[in-house]
Motif scaffolding. Structure first.
Motif, short mmCIF file in Angstrom:
data_model
loop_
_atom_site.label_atom_id
_atom_site.label_comp_id
_atom_site.label_asym_id
_atom_site.label_seq_id
_atom_site.Cartn_x
_atom_site.Cartn_y
_atom_site.Cartn_z
N ASN B 131 -4.99 5.36 3.80
CA ASN B 131 -4.05 5.53 2.68
C ASN B 131 -2.68 4.96 3.01
O ASN B 131 -2.06 4.28 2.20
CB ASN B 131 -3.91 7.00 2.32
CG ASN B 131 -5.09 7.49 1.50
OD1 ASN B 131 -5.83 6.68 0.95
ND2 ASN B 131 -5.27 8.80 1.46
N GLU B 134 -2.72 1.27 2.94
CA GLU B 134 -2.72 0.76 1.58
C GLU B 134 -1.34 0.85 0.96
O GLU B 134 -0.88 -0.07 0.30
CB GLU B 134 -3.75 1.52 0.73
CG GLU B 134 -4.17 0.69 -0.46
CD GLU B 134 -5.08 1.43 -1.42
OE1 GLU B 134 -6.02 2.11 -0.93
OE2 GLU B 134 -4.84 1.32 -2.62
N ARG B 138 0.77 -2.26 -0.30
CA ARG B 138 1.23 -2.23 -1.68
C ARG B 138 2.76 -2.36 -1.75
O ARG B 138 3.31 -3.09 -2.55
CB ARG B 138 0.78 -0.91 -2.31
CG ARG B 138 0.97 -0.78 -3.79
CD ARG B 138 -0.32 -0.58 -4.53
NE ARG B 138 -1.14 -1.78 -4.56
CZ ARG B 138 -0.92 -2.80 -5.38
NH1 ARG B 138 0.07 -2.79 -6.23
NH2 ARG B 138 -1.70 -3.86 -5.37
#
Lengths: 202, 347
Positions: B131, B134, B138
């Protein structure tokens, strides 16, 4: 008795007008002067000089505009014009206006010499006009005549510039050879006298 | 010193709960508390922030363990291990949807509990790391003002950043794995298709400029090859160069305007210098002065200098023509349209 030829000087510089006036008088001309394009066109309403000496860089109406004004006004449309200026011409200038003038002279020049040549230029031009009038009456294709009149002037002006200037840059875009060939062709076709093509140099 | 792992026990049978507590303490964990209802479980999670919840499904409360587990999973992301004697397919199906980390049937033994907890904690850590990765990716992607996207070998969108989504007018999640041409807006991607073929055959990045509506973009297509050809993808970047283009355009226009001004000044000056030269020549010749030749020689020298300036003027004209031909996309939008006096030049 032959009348004195009149010469109109158009220049915004008073010293130039004054000297020209002096030299022209000495060489047997009757000089007039105008300090700008508008004054010149105004004068032409009452007078018809035998030759016009025209400066280029003038305000508000420059020499080329004045030239077009002279050519568009019927009483002055046939008067020979010599450009005398401090501005070097460009090929573009010559290609555009060379057919409307007798010569393009860059200052400074010896006034004595050029003033002497004016008589001959006026005479040659009169002869050209007479020849054109003569052929005009029998020639069907008047477009060819107009082309000839313009071409012979353009070729003369270009050859004079070539002879006088050390620097060829300003006329290097003019296809002189091609123009001369065309002139020869027209000369033959229309039956002009050969000596018209002799140089009309100031 | 590492903090102890905190575990919350949700169990309405006191004896079982105490048994579990002893077990956990024995494994070296800390027990955050014991809840006997679903509501209490949620309240204790909010209060104590445990690392894991052991959850009985059948509770003596309105809210059963699965409902409480879903809430905790969703809001807190804490791993849940269900410990229950129920195992009907319907219950397992419900439990499955809450993404539990384990499911232990009563009666259980110590080994089962310890193994399930260790695996759950380990998986949770991995999941958190993924997570985080990511989020980092992002964040990076969205920090770029350029619109970027990643396409797979079928030209389907693998991912795109906010700037690209914004340009396309979609929200990000809605268009993943859609074909690039399908999500196209304003013909943005029209020119890409033909370039993809070059890109794939050469394997080399392609960069080109393109106008789309009132914007200018520098578009980069960068192939990203993987060992498995099916997995290779294409990075597409739209770099907005509109301001740069405008600036460049105005600079060129200003440059040409400046050259025109200079040329005009050259001409005017040369003309003005030649007038007094002409006057001097005229007067000197008129009066037959003693040093006439000397004066005329000087006049000649000045004249040759002015001629050199004239050549400069002709050169400027050529430079100007060159600029017009090579740099201005549309010479008609010059501030000063071509005029006879200031636009001589020999071509």
């Amino acid at each position: 008795m032959q009348l004195m030829d009149t010469v109109l000087i158009v220049d915004d510089e008073s010293a130039i007008r004054e000297i020209f006036t002096l030299y022209l008088e000495r060489k047997g001309f009757k000089p007039h002067a105008a300090s700008g394009g508008l004054e010149c066109l105004d004068l032409l309403k009452t007078q018809t000089p035998d030759l016009i000496l025209l400066d280029l860089m003038m305000e508000p109406m420059d020499g080329w505009e004045t030239l077009l004004g002279i050519r568009q006004y019927p009483p002055s449309s046939q008067i020979p014009v010599i450009i005398i200026t401090g501005k070097q011409p460009t090929s573009e200038d010559i290609l555009q206006y060379g057919g409307l003038i007798e010569d393009f002279i860059v200052k400074p020049v010896d006034f004595k010499i050029i003033c002497e040549s004016f008589h001959r230029i006026i005479e040659n031009d009169r002869e050209l006009v007479r020849e054109i009038d003569r052929i005009w009456n029998r020639e069907q294709d008047t477009g060819l005549l107009t082309e000839y009149a313009s071409l012979i002037r353009l070729v003369n002006v270009t050859k004079n510039l070539e002879k006088r200037l050390n620097d060829r840059q300003c006329i290097d875009q003019i296809p002189l050879k091609k123009l001369e060939e065309r002139l020869q062709e027209l000369n033959k076709k229309l039956g002009f006298t050969e000596h018209l093509q002799e140089q009309n140099e100031a | 010193m590492t903090e102890k792992i905190r575990i919350l026990i949700v169990e309405d049978e006191l004896l079982v709960a105490e048994d579990l507590k002893e077990m956990l303490l024995g494994f070296g964990y800390e027990v955050s508390g014991i809840a006997d209802t679903g509501e209490m479980a949620i309240a204790l999670v909010d209060e104590k922030h445990p690392n894991l919840v052991l959850m009985d499904i059948n509770l003596a409360s309105a809210m059963d363990g699965i409902t409480a587990g879903r809430d905790i999973r969703l809001r807190r992301g804490i791993p849940i291990i269900y410990v229950t004697s129920f195992a009907t397919q319907a219950i397992i199906d419900r439990a499955k949807k809450t993404h539990p980390s384990g499911y232990i049937l009563k009666p259980f033994n110590e080994r089962q509990i310890q193994t399930a907890i260790e695996i759950a904690l380990y998986n949770n850590e991995l999941e958190e790391r993924v997570n985080e990765n990511e989020i980092t990716i992002r964040t990076l992607a969205n920090a770029i003002p350029d619109a970027v996207m990643l396409l797979d070998h079928n030209r389907q969108v693998i991912a795109l950043n906010n700037a690209m989504a914004c340009r396309l007018g979609y929200n990000y999640t809605g268009i993943q794995r859609d074909s690039a041409v399908n999500i196209d807006r304003d013909g943005m991607f029209t020119s890409l298709e033909s370039r993809f073929k070059d890109l794939i055959s050469s394997g080399l990045p392609i960069r080109f400029e393109e106008q789309n509506l009132d914007k200018w973009f520098e578009i980069s297509l960068i192939p990203i090859s993987r060992s498995d050809e099916q997995n290779s993808c294409i990075f597409v970047q739209y770099h907005d160069i509109t301001d740069h283009k405008r600036f460049e355009g105005s600079l060129k226009k200003e440059g040409i305007t400046q050259i025109e001004k200079n040329m005009e000044q050259f001409q005017t000056l040369n003309d003005q210098i030649r007038n007094p030269l002409q006057a001097i020549m005229g007067y000197v010749n008129l009066d037959g002065l003693l040093y006439r030749e000397h004066i005329l020689n000087q006049v000649k020298q000045i004249d040759s200098l002015v001629n050199r300036l004239d050549r400069g003027w002709v050169e400027s004209g050529k430079v100007k023509q060159f600029l017009l031909r090579h740099y201005l996309d549309n010479p008609d939008d010059l501030p000063n349209p071509k005029s006879r006096e200031n636009c001589g030049g020999c071509s």
